[in-house]
Motif scaffolding. Structure first.
Motif, PDB file in Angstrom:
ATOM      1  N   HIS A  94      56.135 -15.109 122.842  1.00  0.00           N
ATOM      2  CA  HIS A  94      57.443 -14.878 123.470  1.00  0.00           C
ATOM      3  C   HIS A  94      57.752 -16.061 124.385  1.00  0.00           C
ATOM      4  CE1 HIS A  94      60.716 -12.950 125.611  1.00  0.00           C
ATOM      5  NE2 HIS A  94      60.605 -11.874 124.868  1.00  0.00           N
ATOM      6  N   TYR A 141      59.657 -16.349 126.957  1.00  0.00           N
ATOM      7  CA  TYR A 141      60.063 -16.103 128.337  1.00  0.00           C
ATOM      8  C   TYR A 141      59.086 -15.185 129.063  1.00  0.00           C
ATOM      9  CZ  TYR A 141      64.429 -18.036 126.645  1.00  0.00           C
ATOM     10  OH  TYR A 141      65.360 -18.858 126.093  1.00  0.00           O
ATOM     11  N   THR A 197      65.836 -16.238 115.854  1.00  0.00           N
ATOM     12  CA  THR A 197      66.635 -17.179 116.640  1.00  0.00           C
ATOM     13  C   THR A 197      65.764 -18.130 117.460  1.00  0.00           C
ATOM     14  OG1 THR A 197      66.819 -15.688 118.543  1.00  0.00           O
ATOM     15  CG2 THR A 197      68.485 -15.476 116.825  1.00  0.00           C
ATOM     16  N   GLN A 214      66.604  -8.727 124.875  1.00  0.00           N
ATOM     17  CA  GLN A 214      65.756  -8.969 123.724  1.00  0.00           C
ATOM     18  C   GLN A 214      66.139 -10.283 123.073  1.00  0.00           C
ATOM     19  OE1 GLN A 214      66.180  -6.142 120.566  1.00  0.00           O
ATOM     20  NE2 GLN A 214      68.368  -6.429 120.343  1.00  0.00           N
ATOM     21  N   ILE A 215      65.161 -10.877 122.400  1.00  0.00           N
ATOM     22  CA  ILE A 215      65.395 -12.099 121.638  1.00  0.00           C
ATOM     23  C   ILE A 215      65.608 -11.696 120.194  1.00  0.00           C
ATOM     24  CG2 ILE A 215      64.422 -14.291 120.894  1.00  0.00           C
ATOM     25  CD1 ILE A 215      62.848 -14.339 123.483  1.00  0.00           C
ATOM     26  N   ILE A 254      69.725 -14.830 123.604  1.00  0.00           N
ATOM     27  CA  ILE A 254      69.184 -13.633 124.249  1.00  0.00           C
ATOM     28  C   ILE A 254      70.283 -12.586 124.292  1.00  0.00           C
ATOM     29  CG2 ILE A 254      68.186 -12.687 126.364  1.00  0.00           C
ATOM     30  CD1 ILE A 254      67.370 -15.632 127.034  1.00  0.00           C
ATOM     31  N   SER A 259      69.811 -19.810 125.794  1.00  0.00           N
ATOM     32  CA  SER A 259      68.556 -19.984 126.531  1.00  0.00           C
ATOM     33  C   SER A 259      68.744 -20.807 127.801  1.00  0.00           C
ATOM     34  CB  SER A 259      67.512 -20.646 125.631  1.00  0.00           C
ATOM     35  OG  SER A 259      67.980 -21.899 125.156  1.00  0.00           O
ATOM     36  N   GLY A 298      64.277 -17.968 120.181  1.00  0.00           N
ATOM     37  CA  GLY A 298      64.488 -18.002 121.618  1.00  0.00           C
ATOM     38  C   GLY A 298      65.757 -18.700 122.055  1.00  0.00           C
ATOM     39  N   ARG A 299      66.557 -19.180 121.115  1.00  0.00           N
ATOM     40  CA  ARG A 299      67.797 -19.873 121.487  1.00  0.00           C
ATOM     41  C   ARG A 299      68.830 -18.914 122.069  1.00  0.00           C
ATOM     42  NH1 ARG A 299      69.592 -22.583 116.094  1.00  0.00           N
ATOM     43  NH2 ARG A 299      71.502 -22.870 117.311  1.00  0.00           N
TER      44      ARG A 299
END
Length: 480
Positions: free
Chosen positions: A178, A180, A214, A209-210, A219, A232, A216-217
């Motif tokens: 993850h 973050y 994606t 949530q992600i 949220i 992000s 992490g780009r």
């Protein structure tokens, strides 16, 4: 005394009560020392200092001596001395002051002073001062972090002792993979910090949530029944006015739904056009869209590219899109010209590997790009072709065929999943296994549950336990 590998005495023999050794250091309690210890450098044969310690630990911190000072008589020592750290040259890295020192993971030590806890790094330096009720040292993707607790609130420091997350949250969680740090207020809200300690998004009422795929780009932040999208960088891209989102990042689109309507966005969060019944982005920079009773295609700006004259319009794939007019199906090119004539098919699918499934009288066959039928209408169901093979169902059982319709795996499986990393999950008699693209059982069905293979391994559940296996079915690690 100690001798080296050449048999030479490293120092003059001395009568000792106790001696321990680790590496080039030794702790000796000689006769007349009142059971106190001195630290000896075996390389030079000299004591590192003149202090006689009540205790010396050479094992908890390799290369260093953990020394304990006690100023009262030896026979009154009750284990409550002052602990410090001496390096291999006799230099005190941390002066004796701690009431206890405990080994932790990754070479770190937890230290206690006046009922509060801190951390010493593997070099014996104070990485986190002892001012917290508790401290643990979780590892996040191979890197240790310090998570202190004070007055029921958690925070987070990096291994250099830099504050990343203020000590003010009900929980601070680090999940492998993850991107973050996840913090919670202990009620309904949570938030994200990045690895530098920057607060990425504010608290959401029900959660963050992600979205899958994606990286992490993006949220998603939920507020009651509505969801918005943050980048992000922390910038709000799409306002919190939609019920759900679908992501087509390879083509540069996001589709948001609100009640019965669909809306098109680019990856910068700009809304393209108005509301539609359905939106389905595809290749060639076109989006299949339906509005009212008709369907057509939008371009990258959200403008109409192909008129809304079809009853059903499916996304483009390999330069062709299936469309239905009346009761007949055909395929058009990106200019809207009919590439495969309308036929009396009941349904038509996307092209993959130059082949597309079409259905007639509840049975499926495959056509090529010229519309020629390459396999008979013989299958009760079929997946799209991938790397020259397709999963097909005959009656109630699934098997595997090649581009010419030849059987690679006989119909024998109750359920199947698409190929991933060269293997497809198959189910027989309630158990899951995997087949390869030649139809061979790479791993016989034996698992209660499964995940797709990725980078040579997959998570599977067997006998109530999740494990990670390789492509030969060998266990490579347990997974909690």
């Amino acid at each position: 005394t100690y001798i080296d590998q050449q048999g030479r005495e490293r120092f003059a023999p001395v009568a000792v009560v106790m001696a321990t050794q680790k590496g080039h250091l030794a702790a000796l309690s000689a006769e007349g020392d009142d059971e106190r210890h001195r630290v000896l450098d075996l390389r030079s044969g000299r004591y590192l200092d003149t202090t006689r310690w009540i205790d010396v630990d050479l094992h908890s911190l390799p290369g260093f001596a953990l020394v304990t000072r006690f100023d009262g008589p030896t026979d009154q020592y009750d284990g409550n001395g002052q602990l410090g750290v001496m390096d291999g040259s006799g230099r005190m890295i941390t002066p004796p002051k701690y009431s206890s020192v405990h080994p932790a993971n990754n070479g770190y030590l937890l230290v206690e002073l006046k009922g509060k806890y801190g951390v010493l790094d593997p070099e014996g330096r104070e990485a986190l001062p002892p001012v917290y009720d508790e401290v643990d040292i979780p590892t996040w993707d191979g890197t240790p972090y310090f998570r202190p607790l004070n007055d029921g609130k958690y925070g987070l420091f990096d291994r250099q002792g830099t504050l990343l997350v203020p000590v003010q949250y009900a929980s601070v969680e680090l999940e492998s993979g993850h991107p973050y740090i996840i913090v919670s207020d202990g009620r309904d809200g949570n938030g994200f910090y990045d690895r530098t300690g920057r607060a990425v998004v504010p608290f959401a009422q029900q959660g963050l949530q992600i979205p899958y795929g994606t990286d992490g780009r993006f949220i998603e932040a939920s507020y009651g029944d509505y969801t918005g999208i943050y980048h992000s960088s922390g910038r709000l891209l799409v306002p919190k006015e939609y019920n759900e989102f679908s992501y087509y990042l390879a083509d540069g689109w996001i589709v948001g739904r609100r009640l019965d309507s669909a809306y098109l966005f680019d990856t910068a969060g700009r809304r393209l056009g108005g509301a539609y019944n359905e939106l389905a982005p595809g290749s060639n920079g076109l989006v299949a869209a339906s509005l009212g009773e008709k369907a057509g295609y939008l371009d990258r700006s959200g403008a109409t590219a192909i008129p809304f004259v079809y009853d059903i319009a499916k996304p483009f794939s390999e330069g062709l899109a299936a469309v239905r007019q009346g009761s007949r199906w055909g395929y058009i090119d990106p200019k809207g010209k009919l590439a495969i004539a309308l036929s009396d098919w009941n349904d038509a699918g996307a092209f993959r590997d130059g082949l597309a499934p079409v259905e007639r009288d509840s049975l499926t066959g495959f056509i090529n790009r010229s519309g020629k039928l390459l396999t008979p209408f013989a299958f009760a169901a079929a997946r799209e072709f991938s790397d020259g093979v397709a999963l097909v169902r005959t009656g109630a059982r699934w098997g595997l065929i090649d581009r010419k319709g030849r059987q690679l795996a006989a119909p024998q499986y109750d359920n199947v999943d698409d190929f991933s990393d060269g293997l497809a999950a198959v189910q027989r008699a309630g158990k899951w296994g995997y087949i390869d693209r030649k139809g061979r059982e790479a791993i016989a069905p034996q698992f209660d549950s499964y995940h797709d293979f990725k980078n040579g391994t997959a998570l599977v559940k067997k006998n109530g336990e999740w494990i990670r296996i390789d492509k030969k079915g060998r266990e490579v690690e347990k997974n909690n």
